[in-house]
Design an enzyme around this catalytic site. Structure first.
Site, PDB file in Angstrom:
ATOM      1  N   LEU A  31       9.154   5.859  19.205  1.00  0.00           N
ATOM      2  CA  LEU A  31      10.018   5.735  20.734  1.00  0.00           C
ATOM      3  C   LEU A  31       8.272   4.531  21.255  1.00  0.00           C
ATOM      4  O   LEU A  31       9.377   3.987  21.953  1.00  0.00           O
ATOM      5  CB  LEU A  31      10.478   7.214  21.493  1.00  0.00           C
ATOM      6  N   GLU A  35       1.299  -0.983   0.097  1.00  0.00           N
ATOM      7  CA  GLU A  35      -0.322   0.151  -0.198  1.00  0.00           C
ATOM      8  C   GLU A  35       1.019   0.859   0.237  1.00  0.00           C
ATOM      9  O   GLU A  35       1.861   1.344   0.788  1.00  0.00           O
ATOM     10  CB  GLU A  35      -1.020   0.003   1.081  1.00  0.00           C
ATOM     11  N   CYS A  56      -1.570   5.752   9.792  1.00  0.00           N
ATOM     12  CA  CYS A  56      -0.331   6.051  10.822  1.00  0.00           C
ATOM     13  C   CYS A  56      -0.514   3.411  11.037  1.00  0.00           C
ATOM     14  O   CYS A  56      -1.420   3.647  11.783  1.00  0.00           O
ATOM     15  CB  CYS A  56       0.240   6.084  11.655  1.00  0.00           C
TER      16      CYS A  56
HETATM   17  N1  SAH Z   1       8.182   0.949  10.612  1.00  0.00           N
HETATM   18  C1  SAH Z   1       8.770   2.488  10.466  1.00  0.00           C
HETATM   19  C2  SAH Z   1       8.097   2.921   9.855  1.00  0.00           C
HETATM   20  C3  SAH Z   1       6.654   3.128   9.322  1.00  0.00           C
HETATM   21  S1  SAH Z   1       5.518   3.013  10.783  1.00  0.00           S
HETATM   22  C4  SAH Z   1       8.090   2.561  12.333  1.00  0.00           C
HETATM   23  O1  SAH Z   1       8.224   1.577  13.033  1.00  0.00           O
HETATM   24  O2  SAH Z   1       8.793   4.219  12.796  1.00  0.00           O
HETATM   25  C5  SAH Z   1       4.821   5.411  10.722  1.00  0.00           C
HETATM   26  C6  SAH Z   1       4.718   5.249  12.164  1.00  0.00           C
HETATM   27  O3  SAH Z   1       3.212   5.007  12.824  1.00  0.00           O
HETATM   28  C7  SAH Z   1       5.776   4.693  13.695  1.00  0.00           C
HETATM   29  O4  SAH Z   1       5.549   5.887  14.341  1.00  0.00           O
HETATM   30  C8  SAH Z   1       4.447   3.761  14.361  1.00  0.00           C
HETATM   31  O5  SAH Z   1       4.733   3.373  15.558  1.00  0.00           O
HETATM   32  C9  SAH Z   1       3.121   3.920  13.761  1.00  0.00           C
HETATM   33  N2  SAH Z   1       2.330   3.638  14.319  1.00  0.00           N
HETATM   34  C10 SAH Z   1       2.321   2.479  13.836  1.00  0.00           C
HETATM   35  N3  SAH Z   1       0.511   2.185  14.074  1.00  0.00           N
HETATM   36  C11 SAH Z   1       0.055   2.729  14.374  1.00  0.00           C
HETATM   37  C12 SAH Z   1      -1.535   2.966  14.799  1.00  0.00           C
HETATM   38  N4  SAH Z   1      -1.850   1.993  14.867  1.00  0.00           N
HETATM   39  N5  SAH Z   1      -1.783   4.156  14.897  1.00  0.00           N
HETATM   40  C13 SAH Z   1      -0.844   5.108  15.019  1.00  0.00           C
HETATM   41  N6  SAH Z   1       0.728   4.389  14.794  1.00  0.00           N
HETATM   42  C14 SAH Z   1       0.996   3.720  14.942  1.00  0.00           C
END
Ligand code: SAH
Ligand code: SF4
Length: 364
Positions: free
Chosen positions: A239, A95, A357
């Site tokens: 984080l 996606e 996200c």
């Molecule tokens: N793998 C990388 C980039 C993809 S995720 C990473 O983890 O940083 C992009 C962002 O979305 C990350 O900060 C992740 O923690 C956040 N994220 C993942 N699942 C989420 C959710 N269900 N709700 C809100 N943010 C989420």
């Protein structure tokens, strides 16, 4: 077309020149081909009429343009977000999200099919890891979004007028990329960096380094490599917890790269490059959104060139948590401000189409 065909989006401009030279063709043709790929965004080799017939015939026989067909397209009711399910040549799907709010056009690009990091609240993590994306598959997502923007501008003359360049290229261009789609970009370091090099090429898509953000769960060797290679893109580190135990409960990758080690790598990065890091914090009600946690984040990041992005949890099938109330997010933000830490709360967009996200996932 052979499944072993060369994907033209795998090549940097220099590599394309080398290929043309290996094929006994003048560098002029390499430049023209590059222009077709990244300026015209041509999707049909037969239409590349400025190339000699001999070259077009060979390209058709031995290469592919690497275009990713759209298996499904969904538009959010917010009017700003579109999600594309794109089909890879081997049958897997990924996606890619187009976001057009706050006057910017941003592509949220995937780096892997699934993800090996297993963050509990993330739909991509919940689906497990299938494979890395190739450079060409990463580049193709950005090219796809840019083509969409061009087509949209053609439908909407007002947008076209706002565009730049010759009348032919007058369209809204893709300017920003975030590596925040499916997958962990620093787990697929080489392919991701090469894709970024291609997208930044000044005679192609010409994306600014400062318009590209790499988001990592905290892959320490990757962060150190970014610093050592002096990569000029923005870096975001996810984080979610300010102690090793709290973080580990949400982010299994913290076992391999514990918080202390991660913070050392982040300090190495900010010191070496003289640049700040964005820290992402998914706000989960009653879990990591209280004043205690905000103070712990403040103490952890105090003195660092850092900015915190709070992301209220988006729903996923495999995790029961709830997003924080707006008041809790505001309080969290205010506490961080007391520590001198700039902090934003991310707007929730595209949630209705699963484009927020952490919501990207594909049933295999
Ligand atoms: N793998 C990388 C980039 C993809 S995720 C990473 O983890 O940083 C992009 C962002 O979305 C990350 O900060 C992740 O923690 C956040 N994220 C993942 N699942 C989420 C959710 N269900 N709700 C809100 N943010 C989420
Ligand atoms: Fe992978 Fe990032 Fe999702 Fe964690 S949040 S599972 S690292 S995509």
């Amino acid at each position: 077309m052979s499944s072993h065909a060369l994907n033209l989006h795998d090549f940097t401009r220099a590599e394309l020149a080398a290929l043309m030279s290996a094929w006994d063709l003048s560098p002029v043709h390499a430049a023209r081909l590059w222009n077709y790929l990244y300026y015209e965004r041509e999707d049909n080799i037969a239409a590349m009429i400025d190339l000699p017939v001999r070259l077009r015939t060979r390209l058709e026989a031995e290469t592919t343009l690497g275009r990713l067909p759209v298996a499904r397209e969904t538009h959010s009711s917010d009017g700003f977000t579109r999600k594309y399910l794109l089909a890879l040549a081997d049958g897997h799907r990924i996606e890619t999200v187009l976001m057009r709010y706050t006057g910017r056009t941003t592509a949220c690009v995937s780096s892997q099919v699934g993800c090996a990091m297993g963050c509990v609240f993330c739909a991509t993590g919940q689906m497990g890891y299938t494979r890395h994306l190739t450079t060409g598959e990463i580049v193709a997502q950005a090219v796809h979004v840019d083509r969409v923007l061009r087509a949209t501008a053609a439908e909407t003359p007002a947008l076209a007028e706002a565009g730049h360049g010759s009348p032919h290229h007058r369209h809204e261009r893709l300017r920003n990329i975030v590596l925040m789609g499916m997958g962990e970009p620093l787990h697929n370091y080489d392919a991701v960096m090469k894709a970024i090099d291609i997208l930044r090429d000044s005679s192609g898509m010409a994306l600014g380094a400062k318009k590209i953000c790499i988001s990592t769960v905290g892959v320490v060797p990757g962060i150190i490599r970014l610093a050592d290679e002096n990569r000029p893109m923005h870096l975001a580190v996810s984080l979610h917890g300010a102690t090793q135990a709290e973080r580990l409960a949400l982010v299994p990758a913290a076992r391999a790269w514990p918080l202390d080690m991660l913070m050392d790598a982040c300090r190495y990065y900010t010191t070496k490059l003289g640049r700040r890091i964005f820290f992402e914090w998914t706000l989960i009600e009653g879990k990591n959104d209280g004043p205690d946690q905000a103070h712990a984040v403040g103490a952890l990041l105090r003195g660092m060139p850092a900015q915190v992005n709070l992301i209220p949890l988006n729903p996923t099938a495999g995790y029961a948590g709830a997003p924080s109330e707006n008041a809790a997010a505001k309080k969290f933000q205010a506490i961080l401000a007391d520590y001198g830490l700039p902090c934003t709360v991310r707007q929730r967009r595209g949630i209705d189409i699963g484009a927020g996200c952490g919501q990207l996932a594909v049933a295999e």
